[in-house]
Write a protein that holds these residues in place. Structure first.
Motif, mmCIF file in Angstrom:
data_model
loop_
_atom_site.group_PDB
_atom_site.id
_atom_site.type_symbol
_atom_site.label_atom_id
_atom_site.label_comp_id
_atom_site.label_asym_id
_atom_site.label_seq_id
_atom_site.Cartn_x
_atom_site.Cartn_y
_atom_site.Cartn_z
ATOM 1 N N LEU A 166 0.836 -1.199 0.000
ATOM 2 C CA LEU A 166 0.000 0.000 0.000
ATOM 3 C C LEU A 166 0.874 1.254 0.000
ATOM 4 N N SER A 167 1.926 1.250 0.800
ATOM 5 C CA SER A 167 2.825 2.403 0.858
ATOM 6 C C SER A 167 3.491 2.648 -0.486
ATOM 7 N N LEU A 168 3.998 1.584 -1.097
ATOM 8 C CA LEU A 168 4.665 1.721 -2.380
ATOM 9 C C LEU A 168 3.706 2.198 -3.465
ATOM 10 N N PHE A 169 2.496 1.611 -3.480
ATOM 11 C CA PHE A 169 1.558 2.006 -4.524
ATOM 12 C C PHE A 169 1.110 3.452 -4.353
ATOM 13 N N LEU A 170 0.825 3.855 -3.127
ATOM 14 C CA LEU A 170 0.395 5.235 -2.898
ATOM 15 C C LEU A 170 1.497 6.221 -3.269
ATOM 16 N N LEU A 171 2.734 5.855 -2.993
ATOM 17 C CA LEU A 171 3.842 6.724 -3.375
ATOM 18 C C LEU A 171 3.938 6.835 -4.897
ATOM 19 N N LEU A 172 3.780 5.697 -5.580
ATOM 20 C CA LEU A 172 3.841 5.721 -7.039
ATOM 21 C C LEU A 172 2.639 6.451 -7.628
ATOM 22 N N PHE A 173 1.478 6.266 -7.003
ATOM 23 C CA PHE A 173 0.294 7.010 -7.435
ATOM 24 C C PHE A 173 0.538 8.503 -7.265
ATOM 25 N N LEU A 174 1.180 8.860 -6.154
ATOM 26 C CA LEU A 174 1.526 10.262 -5.926
ATOM 27 C C LEU A 174 2.433 10.780 -7.038
ATOM 28 N N PHE A 175 3.393 9.968 -7.447
ATOM 29 C CA PHE A 175 4.304 10.383 -8.510
ATOM 30 C C PHE A 175 3.552 10.568 -9.829
ATOM 31 N N ALA A 176 2.578 9.664 -10.116
ATOM 32 C CA ALA A 176 1.787 9.796 -11.341
ATOM 33 C C ALA A 176 0.960 11.074 -11.309
ATOM 34 N N VAL A 177 0.403 11.379 -10.147
ATOM 35 C CA VAL A 177 -0.377 12.603 -9.988
ATOM 36 C C VAL A 177 0.531 13.822 -10.181
#
Length: 447
Positions: A304-315
């Motif tokens: 979850l932490s990794l995905f949210l961080l990557l989602f943040l990067f996409a945003v």
């Protein structure tokens, strides 16, 4: 046209940065809940159709305008149509990017807050009621404004470094990682009990649920997710070398965007139906569904932490393009500092976005035409500014821009046939504007 001193270092950098501009909240956050609220599979098919026959031609058109002029959005129209009113298209784009960024950064702030909370495991460990957690975060004025501010600061810093050392470097690293983790999430989500019901909702179209409003939303989603209509791609392509194929680049960006939208649906709807959630949850869908999925996984907190961080990067890669179009519009003169303009623009956007940040708390009861400030800003951009901007861009390419330059920019860097050019040109000249006008007037109840 005068060559720009700041350029993408490679075709890959341009494609990934353009894809990053397109793939963000539009594909990962907005697409799933818009699909859920508009009937599932039928909406997805409409979205794909509009992306191919409307969005892709428009994306090529914006690329042609930008590289043809070698200037940012406002100056591009001045160069290509001097002593005319056409620069208003670029000005509308800058205004649209400003409004979009003002509420986009609010959602970016939510993602930032979730990312920070997920690292010590606060989301999964401390809260089993994910709907309540989302309501608590978005309903707290201090938290939402802090997230909004931090998100804007990150954008300002990256834009200050410029195209090659800021936007391109970030996109080359972060976009591939996003794909990898998205695929991991899809593999896990389709193995839940009840996942097939979610897949059926997403992949089996039910056209009885299609309304005039859902058609408009599908068209708006194709604009929103490809970042066309506000001349962001005009600005991005102005930094591009002449030997890169614009149609091929636009095709790559469109395919990547559809693929990520597909992954978003495959990841989220199986989970929604497996856990008995409502697919029409609205903007909070992603924030309430993802924790449910990762809570069931081995090492769920880490994923979850990794995905949210990557989602943040996409945003972030998406938001970079919005702040870039605003900043570049005011750094045309070389004596103006990019860093200074980026900070001034960022602070103004932050202030303008405060009402949207408070739309779930202090200003929850304040309505504009029956909508909160957040929803009204979203509607203004997605349903008015983007369609109008796309319509004007299509008309500009089809009837105003020098046809020799249009064909030259379309043809550079590849060996596509003249028939391909003619097909695209007729689409952009006739089908694209007619479709936009019909759907737009239908949404207003005029036809």
């Amino acid at each position: 046209m005068q060559k720009k001193t700041d350029q993408w270092s490679s075709k890959l950098g341009f494609i990934l940065s353009s894809a990053g501009a397109a793939i963000g909240l539009g594909a990962i956050w907005k697409f799933p809940y818009m699909t859920g609220m508009n009937g599932g599979g039928a909406f997805f098919l409409l979205f794909i159709g509009f992306t191919i026959i409307i969005g892709l031609p428009l994306l090529i058109a914006e690329f042609i305008i930008g590289r043809g002029a070698q200037k940012e959005a406002v100056s591009a129209y001045k160069a290509l149509a001097p002593k005319s009113s056409w620069p208003i298209v670029g000005q509308l784009g800058v205004f649209g990017a400003f409004v979009l960024m003002s509420f986009y950064s609010v959602v970016g702030g939510w993602v930032l807050i979730y990312s920070a909370m997920s690292i010590p495991g606060l989301i999964i460990k401390d809260s089993a009621n994910y709907e309540q957690l989302f309501a608590t975060i978005t309903g707290n004025p201090g938290i939402t404004i802090l997230g909004h501010a931090l998100f804007m600061i990150i954008n300002i810093v990256v834009i200050s470094f410029g195209i090659k050392n800021g936007i391109e470097k970030a996109s080359k690293l972060l976009m591939p990682l996003l794909f990898v983790f998205f695929i991991i999430l899809v593999i896990r989500s389709v193995t839940f009990d009840g996942a097939m019901e979610g897949l059926a909702f997403f992949l089996q179209p039910d056209f009885s649920k299609v309304t005039g409003e859902s058609v408009l939303y599908a068209l708006g989603q194709s604009f929103f997710s490809l970042a066309v209509g506000i001349s962001v791609m005009v600005t991005y392509s102005s930094y591009l070398k002449k030997d890169v194929s614009l149609p091929m680049s636009a095709g790559s960006v469109s395919i990547m965007n559809i693929f990520v939208s597909l992954l978003a649906g495959l990841a989220i709807f199986p989970i929604v139906f497996s856990f008995g959630l409502e697919p029409a949850e609205g903007p909070g869908l992603l924030f309430m569904v993802l924790p449910e999925a990762f809570a069931q996984m081995p090492f769920g907190e880490l994923f979850l932490s990794l995905f949210l961080l990557l989602f943040l990067f996409a945003v972030l890669t998406s938001s970079f393009s919005m702040l870039e179009i605003i900043t570049s519009a005011f750094t045309v003169k070389k004596d103006r500092s990019r860093t200074k303009i980026a900070w001034i623009a960022g602070i103004i956007v932050f202030i303008a976005g405060i009402p949207a940040a408070l739309s779930s708390s202090s200003l929850a009861n304040f309505k504009l035409f029956g909508l909160t400030v957040f929803d009204a800003s979203d509607f203004l951009v997605s349903n008015i500014i983007l369609p109008v901007g796309c319509l004007l861009i299509a008309i500009f390419i089809g009837f105003r821009m020098d046809k020799t330059l249009v064909k030259q920019e379309f043809s550079n860097g590849h060996s596509l046939s003249n028939g391909t050019y003619q097909l695209w040109f007729q689409l952009i000249r006739w089908l694209v504007p007619i479709t936009i006008i019909i759907v737009f007037l239908g949404s207003l109840g005029i036809i």
